[in-house]
Scaffold this motif. Structure first.
Motif, PDB file in Angstrom:
ATOM      1  N   HIS A  51       5.684  -2.155   6.432  1.00  0.00           N
ATOM      2  CA  HIS A  51       6.891  -2.389   7.238  1.00  0.00           C
ATOM      3  C   HIS A  51       7.942  -1.322   7.002  1.00  0.00           C
ATOM      4  O   HIS A  51       9.062  -1.433   7.502  1.00  0.00           O
ATOM      5  N   SER A  52       7.606  -0.295   6.264  1.00  0.00           N
ATOM      6  CA  SER A  52       8.565   0.770   5.988  1.00  0.00           C
ATOM      7  C   SER A  52       7.856   2.110   6.058  1.00  0.00           C
ATOM      8  O   SER A  52       6.624   2.188   6.059  1.00  0.00           O
ATOM      9  N   TRP A  53       8.657   3.165   6.104  1.00  0.00           N
ATOM     10  CA  TRP A  53       8.144   4.520   6.183  1.00  0.00           C
ATOM     11  C   TRP A  53       8.427   5.241   4.872  1.00  0.00           C
ATOM     12  O   TRP A  53       9.526   5.196   4.360  1.00  0.00           O
ATOM     13  N   GLY A  54       7.429   5.930   4.381  1.00  0.00           N
ATOM     14  CA  GLY A  54       7.596   6.739   3.184  1.00  0.00           C
ATOM     15  C   GLY A  54       7.994   8.160   3.560  1.00  0.00           C
ATOM     16  O   GLY A  54       8.393   8.440   4.683  1.00  0.00           O
ATOM     17  N   LEU A  91       0.863  -1.183   0.000  1.00  0.00           N
ATOM     18  CA  LEU A  91       0.000   0.000   0.000  1.00  0.00           C
ATOM     19  C   LEU A  91       0.896   1.228   0.000  1.00  0.00           C
ATOM     20  O   LEU A  91       1.531   1.545   0.995  1.00  0.00           O
ATOM     21  N   HIS A  92       0.969   1.922  -1.128  1.00  0.00           N
ATOM     22  CA  HIS A  92       1.833   3.087  -1.257  1.00  0.00           C
ATOM     23  C   HIS A  92       1.034   4.350  -0.958  1.00  0.00           C
ATOM     24  O   HIS A  92       0.046   4.635  -1.634  1.00  0.00           O
ATOM     25  N   LEU A  93       1.473   5.097   0.048  1.00  0.00           N
ATOM     26  CA  LEU A  93       0.749   6.288   0.490  1.00  0.00           C
ATOM     27  C   LEU A  93       1.608   7.529   0.347  1.00  0.00           C
ATOM     28  O   LEU A  93       2.814   7.494   0.627  1.00  0.00           O
ATOM     29  N   GLN A  94       0.981   8.635  -0.056  1.00  0.00           N
ATOM     30  CA  GLN A  94       1.684   9.901  -0.252  1.00  0.00           C
ATOM     31  C   GLN A  94       1.015  10.982   0.577  1.00  0.00           C
ATOM     32  O   GLN A  94      -0.128  11.349   0.293  1.00  0.00           O
ATOM     33  N   PRO A  95       1.712  11.511   1.596  1.00  0.00           N
ATOM     34  CA  PRO A  95       1.134  12.592   2.379  1.00  0.00           C
ATOM     35  C   PRO A  95       1.433  13.952   1.767  1.00  0.00           C
ATOM     36  O   PRO A  95       2.490  14.134   1.148  1.00  0.00           O
ATOM     37  N   PHE A  96       0.537  14.896   1.919  1.00  0.00           N
ATOM     38  CA  PHE A  96       0.798  16.267   1.498  1.00  0.00           C
ATOM     39  C   PHE A  96      -0.113  17.216   2.270  1.00  0.00           C
ATOM     40  O   PHE A  96      -1.051  16.775   2.934  1.00  0.00           O
ATOM     41  N   GLY A  97       0.200  18.502   2.193  1.00  0.00           N
ATOM     42  CA  GLY A  97      -0.617  19.505   2.860  1.00  0.00           C
ATOM     43  C   GLY A  97       0.044  20.198   4.027  1.00  0.00           C
ATOM     44  O   GLY A  97      -0.575  21.055   4.665  1.00  0.00           O
ATOM     45  N   GLY A  98       1.296  19.840   4.330  1.00  0.00           N
ATOM     46  CA  GLY A  98       1.995  20.491   5.424  1.00  0.00           C
ATOM     47  C   GLY A  98       2.329  21.934   5.104  1.00  0.00           C
ATOM     48  O   GLY A  98       2.154  22.404   3.978  1.00  0.00           O
TER      49      GLY A  98
END
Length: 115
Positions: free
Chosen positions: A103-106, A1-8
């Motif tokens: 199991h990893s951090w993006g 599951l590849h997730l992309q955060p934004f909005g900071g």
């Protein structure tokens, strides 16, 4: 599951920001039942859970953000949101979104709150 955060971004104390977490390369049958959380890591501190939400909408908040932050999800858009209100300087951190099965951090998105 590849997730992309934004909005900071940079905001003054007492202000609000809305973070988004997108999963453009994930099919909805995988995204929808997933528990996904927002985490943060401030300089010199350990990473901590901010809030998470299960596929059925059960929500859990970290003690430091209860009553100020709201997590939500929009499954059709494959998005997780974090509405952050009444921000404090101690909310300054890099914010990450991650599935409970990962199991990893993006990459994170940086939030800075000035006093």
């Amino acid at each position: 599951l590849h997730l992309q955060p934004f909005g900071g971004g940079l905001v003054q104390a007492g202000g609000s920001l809305r973070l988004s977490c997108a999963a453009p390369r994930t099919i909805t049958s995988v995204f929808n039942p997933s528990t996904i959380g927002w985490y943060r890591q401030a300089p010199g501190k350990e990473r901590e859970l901010v809030a998470d939400i299960t596929g059925s909408g059960v929500i859990n908040y970290g003690d430091s953000v209860k009553g100020r932050f709201i997590i939500s999800r929009h499954n059709a858009r494959k998005r997780i949101f974090l509405q952050m209100n009444n921000l404090k300087p101690e909310d300054t951190a890099d914010y990450y979104c991650r599935s409970s099965s990962s199991h990893s951090w993006g990459q994170g998105t940086q939030v800075s709150v000035s006093s």
